[in-house]
Structure formats: structure tokens, C-alpha cells
Design an enzyme around this catalytic site. Sequence first.
Site, PDB file in Angstrom:
ATOM      1  CG  HIS A  19     -18.967  -7.712 -89.688  1.00 36.90           C
ATOM      2  ND1 HIS A  19     -20.158  -8.083 -90.274  1.00 36.90           N
ATOM      3  CD2 HIS A  19     -18.567  -8.771 -88.943  1.00 36.90           C
ATOM      4  CE1 HIS A  19     -20.473  -9.311 -89.901  1.00 36.90           C
ATOM      5  NE2 HIS A  19     -19.525  -9.749 -89.083  1.00 36.90           N
ATOM      6  CD  GLU A 175     -17.129 -14.606 -86.749  1.00 36.85           C
ATOM      7  OE1 GLU A 175     -16.795 -14.511 -85.545  1.00 36.85           O
ATOM      8  OE2 GLU A 175     -18.228 -14.251 -87.193  1.00 36.85           O
TER       9      GLU A 175
END
Length: 296
Positions: A19, A175
Site C-alpha cells: 500500500h 497486515e
Amino acid sequence: MSCQGRPSRKPRLIVLIRHGESESNRDKSINEYTPNHMIPLTETGWWQARHAGAQLLRLLNIDDPSIATKLSDKYCISCKSLPLVGYARLNKSLDTNVVFYTSPYKRTRQTLKGILDVFDEYNELNSGVHLPDNQCYQPEIPRRAGVWAVEHPKACREARHYICYRVKDDPRIREQDFGNFQESHSMKELMQKRSTYGHFFFRFKEGESAADVYDRVANFQETLFRHFDKTDRKPRDVVVLVTHGIYSRVFLMKWFRWTYEEFESFVNIPNGSMVVMELDESIDRYVLRTTLPKWT
């Protein structure tokens, strides 16, 4: 042809994209009052996302590379990029079917939005078909089974290349969990302890170790392999994972069977950068084309 003597149904490329820059990358104190999965991109992160979309487009086999170059110039941003070595376009057939898997975190969904905005722009420039806003990927709008699809439009001239894509949310590529709300001073101490203990096995209180992430990665890769073997589905030309730094490293560790010492030698890839794996059908294996950053 694959080494088994039949056309390969594996995607030509598997690409991992981290990201773009998030508010947490810029200021860790946001973790004290904002859930990790709700942290958005910064303005720089949005530019990195669009830049990643343009760079990904340049990797694909398309019928007008000049459009990809034009979009790359338009969304150019000064950021760290990882060098490609030996990317040979071993299969030169046009890429028309791309599947995106995204972590359900806000920053990864926003990154995917930036990437797909560039893809939509390419499709319009190349085929003359404008995708209405209500058909464009909207990360804040939930979809049934977490799937968003853009198919080949009837209005498109058949002679022109059009990239169809599907988007799938998958919590398994999220994550690493560091716990819930995180106090900056205690997290700094924990990060120092992790450096001494080792990044792979160190487990955060109320969170995960990278070894725990490995189990999620293994499960997700099994899903990919099952999709590759399904003969009743349209082959995927390219598979893209929009994910996170540690997850990307663990994914590569599992795929290429690295030891944990090899894992420890690498650092996270920069925000908005990509890792490219290209299928070599002569050996029926993926070759890592990206040079990864290491500790210095």
C-alpha cells in the site's frame, strides 16, 4: 506449454504491491486512537497508488504501450522503486484478465482504488469506452462475497484491447496484527526488542508474530493453487495482491521456501512499490524478477 505438455493455466505474472504511504507511516501516534484497519492513505500515498497503477500497466502485455507511457508520465512521483532483473515477457499474449486480491484494510483498498483508476483510464483511452462512476471500484461500498468485477463492455470495439478485472477482499492478506490500540512509547520499546529477538518469531502482545502470518500465507497460497487448477474457469493472465510490507516478505518466504534466516535478511519493500514473479513455463515455476532490499 507447461512441462506437462498442456497449456498452463497459471497466471503469467503474480505481483505483490505494498500500500501507499499511510497516516501511520507518517505519524505513529495515530495508532493510539485509530484502529489499524481504519488508517487511510496520505495524499502522497494516493499519488503512490496511482504511480503503482501506471507501473503495473507498463508490465502488462497491451496493444498500445504508448498509453502506458503517457499515464506513467502523468502519475510520476519521486519515490523508491525496486529494480527488475531479467523480466523477459516470456509469454507475449495480451493480458485481458487480471484478478486483484486486496487486504480489507482502508489503506490497501484505497491503494487499489488508485491503481484501478489508472486501469479505467487506460481502457477509456484505448477502447473509447468510459466506465460510469457507479461501475468503478468503490472501496467504501461493500459487495456481495467481497467481489467487484469489470467485464468486457459490449460497446468496446472488438479490435481494441480491454483489461477486464475482478477484485476480491481477503482478510488472510491483511497486515500483521500488532495488537489493538498502540501506545507510541511502548511500541517503540517493542520494536527494539523485536530487533534483538528476531523479526520472524517475535510475537506482539494481543497480536501476531511473522510466524503466525506464515500460517495465513500458507492457507491463502493453497487457495491460489486450487484456482490455478480449475479448468472450468477463465484463466487469469495476471494475479495482483495489494497488501502490506511484512505480509509480502512472508509470502515470498513461503513461495520460494526461504529459511527464516533468509527472511530476516530482507527489509520491507517501500510504500507503493511492487514485487514481480514471472512464470517460466519451460520449468513450470515462477521466477522472482524484483531485486529486494536488504538490511545494510
